[in-house]
Design a protein around this motif. Sequence first.
Motif, mmCIF file in Angstrom:
data_model
loop_
_atom_site.group_PDB
_atom_site.id
_atom_site.type_symbol
_atom_site.label_atom_id
_atom_site.label_comp_id
_atom_site.label_asym_id
_atom_site.label_seq_id
_atom_site.Cartn_x
_atom_site.Cartn_y
_atom_site.Cartn_z
ATOM 1 N N SER A 320 0.664 -1.192 0.017
ATOM 2 C CA SER A 320 0.143 0.063 0.134
ATOM 3 C C SER A 320 0.695 1.419 0.019
ATOM 4 O O SER A 320 1.999 1.097 0.335
ATOM 5 C CB SER A 320 -0.958 -0.109 1.230
ATOM 6 N N SER A 321 0.099 2.320 -0.452
ATOM 7 C CA SER A 321 0.692 3.550 -0.294
ATOM 8 C C SER A 321 -0.512 4.624 -0.087
ATOM 9 O O SER A 321 -1.398 4.425 -0.019
ATOM 10 C CB SER A 321 1.414 4.030 -1.572
ATOM 11 N N TYR A 322 0.201 5.841 0.478
ATOM 12 C CA TYR A 322 -0.874 6.947 0.941
ATOM 13 C C TYR A 322 -0.754 8.152 0.079
ATOM 14 O O TYR A 322 0.179 8.661 -0.205
ATOM 15 C CB TYR A 322 -0.672 7.146 2.392
ATOM 16 N N ALA A 323 -2.025 8.937 0.117
ATOM 17 C CA ALA A 323 -1.816 10.328 -0.303
ATOM 18 C C ALA A 323 -2.893 11.027 0.351
ATOM 19 O O ALA A 323 -3.723 10.545 1.107
ATOM 20 C CB ALA A 323 -2.227 10.232 -1.937
ATOM 21 N N LYS A 324 -2.930 12.402 0.262
ATOM 22 C CA LYS A 324 -3.631 13.154 0.923
ATOM 23 C C LYS A 324 -4.564 13.898 0.137
ATOM 24 O O LYS A 324 -4.274 14.471 -0.816
ATOM 25 C CB LYS A 324 -3.162 14.410 1.921
ATOM 26 N N ALA A 325 -5.957 14.224 0.424
ATOM 27 C CA ALA A 325 -6.976 14.849 -0.309
ATOM 28 C C ALA A 325 -7.429 15.947 0.599
ATOM 29 O O ALA A 325 -7.965 15.729 1.693
ATOM 30 C CB ALA A 325 -8.149 13.969 -0.877
ATOM 31 N N VAL A 326 -7.165 17.101 0.027
ATOM 32 C CA VAL A 326 -7.668 18.569 0.768
ATOM 33 C C VAL A 326 -8.724 19.141 0.146
ATOM 34 O O VAL A 326 -8.737 19.498 -1.113
ATOM 35 C CB VAL A 326 -6.388 19.464 1.084
ATOM 36 N N ILE A 327 -9.708 19.103 0.833
ATOM 37 C CA ILE A 327 -11.094 19.568 0.303
ATOM 38 C C ILE A 327 -11.457 20.881 1.053
ATOM 39 O O ILE A 327 -11.826 20.899 2.253
ATOM 40 C CB ILE A 327 -12.180 18.537 0.461
ATOM 41 N N SER A 328 -11.539 21.916 0.307
ATOM 42 C CA SER A 328 -11.893 23.557 0.760
ATOM 43 C C SER A 328 -13.388 23.669 0.516
ATOM 44 O O SER A 328 -13.819 23.115 -0.482
ATOM 45 C CB SER A 328 -10.964 24.523 0.179
ATOM 46 N N ILE A 329 -14.117 23.955 1.691
ATOM 47 C CA ILE A 329 -15.418 24.170 1.419
ATOM 48 C C ILE A 329 -15.856 25.703 1.212
ATOM 49 O O ILE A 329 -15.139 26.485 1.968
ATOM 50 C CB ILE A 329 -16.352 23.773 2.673
ATOM 51 N N THR A 330 -16.491 26.121 -0.060
ATOM 52 C CA THR A 330 -16.591 27.603 -0.282
ATOM 53 C C THR A 330 -18.118 27.732 0.533
ATOM 54 O O THR A 330 -18.967 27.147 0.374
ATOM 55 C CB THR A 330 -16.571 27.861 -1.650
ATOM 56 N N ASP A 331 -18.023 29.021 0.839
ATOM 57 C CA ASP A 331 -19.164 29.536 1.540
ATOM 58 C C ASP A 331 -20.248 29.807 0.394
ATOM 59 O O ASP A 331 -20.127 30.592 -0.695
ATOM 60 C CB ASP A 331 -19.158 30.891 2.213
ATOM 61 N N VAL A 332 -21.589 29.806 0.651
ATOM 62 C CA VAL A 332 -22.942 30.176 -0.056
ATOM 63 C C VAL A 332 -23.864 30.770 1.038
ATOM 64 O O VAL A 332 -23.683 30.642 2.194
ATOM 65 C CB VAL A 332 -23.723 29.184 -0.737
ATOM 66 N N ASN A 333 -24.528 31.768 0.352
ATOM 67 C CA ASN A 333 -25.404 32.664 1.355
ATOM 68 C C ASN A 333 -26.735 31.847 1.825
ATOM 69 O O ASN A 333 -27.829 31.962 0.957
ATOM 70 C CB ASN A 333 -25.777 33.818 0.504
ATOM 71 N N ASP A 334 -26.461 31.073 2.662
ATOM 72 C CA ASP A 334 -27.345 30.053 3.243
ATOM 73 C C ASP A 334 -28.027 30.214 4.394
ATOM 74 O O ASP A 334 -28.747 29.645 4.886
ATOM 75 C CB ASP A 334 -27.008 28.444 2.890
#
Length: 794
Positions: A320-334
């Motif tokens: 096995s091997s590993y990687a990183k997933a960086v997910i940025s959440i963007t704001d909406v006017n909710d």
Amino acid sequence: MDSKFIAFQLRSFYFLLLWLRAAYGDMSYSFPEEMKRGSVIGNVAKDLGLGTGALSNRRARIDTDGTDKRYCDINLNNGELVVADRIDREELCGEKASCILKHELVLENPLELHRISLHIQDINDNSPQFKEDMINIEIQESADRGARFVIEEAHDADVGQNSVQQYSLKKNENFMLAADGNTIELVLDKELDREKQQEINLLLTALDGGSPQSSGTVVIHVTVLDANDNAPVFSQAVYKASLPENSPVDTVVVTVSATDADEGINGDVTYEFGHVTEDVKKIFSIDSKVGEIRIIGSVDYETTTSFEIRVKAKDGLGLSSYAKAVISITDVNDNAPVVNLKSLTNPIPEDTPPGTEVGIINVQDRDSERNRQVRCSIQQNVPFKLVPSIKNYYSLVTTGQLDRELVSDYNITITATDEGSPPLSSSKTVQLSVADINDNPPVFEEQSYSAYVTENNKPGSTLCSVTARDPDWRQNGTVIYSLLAGEVNGAPVSSYLSVNGDTGVIHAARSFDYEQFRSFKVHVMARDNGSPPLSSNVTVSVFISDVNDNSPQILYPAPEGNSFMTELVPKAAHGGSLVSKVIAVDADSGQNAWLSYQIVKSTDPGLFTIGLHSGEIRTQRDISESDSMKQNLIVSVKDNGQPSLSATCSMYLLISDNLAEVPELKDISYDEKNSKLTSYLIIALVSVSTFFLTFIIIILGVRFCRRRKPRLLFDGAVAIPSAYLPPNYADVDGTGTLRSAYNYDAYLTTGSRTSDFKFVTSYNDNTLPADQTLRKSPSDFADVFGELEECAEV
């Protein structure tokens, strides 16, 4: 353009001054997590230089910044900042090295805002944990000495020194441990021999740096296989993606990709998450075949702004091997703005001056940047406005004079709208009551009142009612009535009237007599129960109406005891000649005093008549020789009241030209048994016989005077001296029977019981000139005869 810029700078400078006036900087406190509720963090009052009583007087309170949960509170009695709820640094801040909670201390009167930063220190309350209890690794027996196999690291929720610091591998013949940061590798120290040992169990321990130290272990199960020379390799070490919040479920966020140079089962790559939190597992999933990371839950920017997900790629035989997933959440006017009422003075006095702060409003919008910029407003038809204060605080301020009597309650709708696209808004209605003050005196419904009461009323009877209104509230609007001190005819007004203090009904305290007074005025005061009390007065005019309670009073003829009046009527009197007059008065007024006269009984009904309203007795026809010398009239005097009252009198007339023609001189009253009167008459007759000749001469002289001038007994009314008038009598509006046209010198009777005759002289030329009085003594007749001789000689 320059002017606008300058104006903007001035406004910025003004708000900067306002901020410096109201906000005095931050206060920071550092304390460990998991402290018990009620534990003291610090003393706010001491740090601000305030007395402990000032916090209570200024309504000190702790507000949170962007969240509804408050982890600390302030003790207003001693100013201590205490823990209000359980504080778990790992739950609040996760793996962040610094965990800071921001609160705000709000003080009123004047409004001040102090930021409080709470630095949460980590304690070693979590042990290192591996993702799985057992790690399975398949290694080819042909693997060279020094070959490295990556092991997923342990995770410790604590941070800093309390996180994982070192690893140890239980001693064995084939492997050793190599750790570099978060990278942990098994290093093959001795070649494997599948024929000797097909499986090997290794114990790996992770240790943190806390005190006391905590640890976690995992069993590494190694299976010795034939050749699998290559581990999967990711195309990127870090995958980055941007995801709008509230994205729908099953949306593909990012796709990771890894390749394996081996063939067949050794080259088949599958994907899975490495060590991630349970929250991440509820939001995202990964396709084990193609590496697509998809949304399976709700993504909220206000909860988490980014995610770091460790992704594992494993081939068919366990490399096995590993990687990183960086997910940025963007704001909406909710998120719509939320209006919070932080403070409200309710009710407010109606005399509150304009510009008074009555409430503090706080507006929060959980969105970010432009989406959280908020504008606040209220409706235009209320005497209030919102004044921006500090940050997201507004002061609710009065703009005009309040009047509870006009508007007692206000429903103020505060609307907050953000700058998002499309903009969102929310409203909050604040109910504000206006407290009453005693600013209105009682006002009577009428400017003056009139009460009408008939005389002889019963004491306690109701005359009228006065009513005053006071628009104030409760005791300020409670009206109490009372009579103002005064006098009526020299007596206190309270002896005439009384007023009910609660209802304003006025009662008579006594029975009134119209003949004493006809009207009077009193003043009634209406006073409220305010402090100080206010009052107003009104005039009540009481008019007493007459009732027919007084019978006519006959002034002439007026008998005293058993005396009576006798009139002489000449035989030559013609029809219509005035013989006498009945004079009467009535103490009542109006129609109750209108008198009418009537002869109810007479000796000769057709000889005399009386004027209906004048009381004058006249002959209806000429006197004849056949008429009786003695005429007796009974006259009734009746008023016009309802029912009418009356009085009667007797009038005695002698038809004769001289006393000689009278056959006998005796009392013609109805009292025939009066012996004293009879003796007087006998003496008179003897005197007449003695001086018969002298009497003949007197008669001749009288006849001579009659020829020269016609003799009538009366031609007008008789003036009555004041002694006959009743003490309270007054001739009202010409309704009485006294006329100033009739004037006489003397009375027609002496009022004695001796039946004396008294002659009077009238100012009317047609009246009989008889000012002599006939006495029964001889000396009196001699005096009379002498006077008549002198008259004849003239």
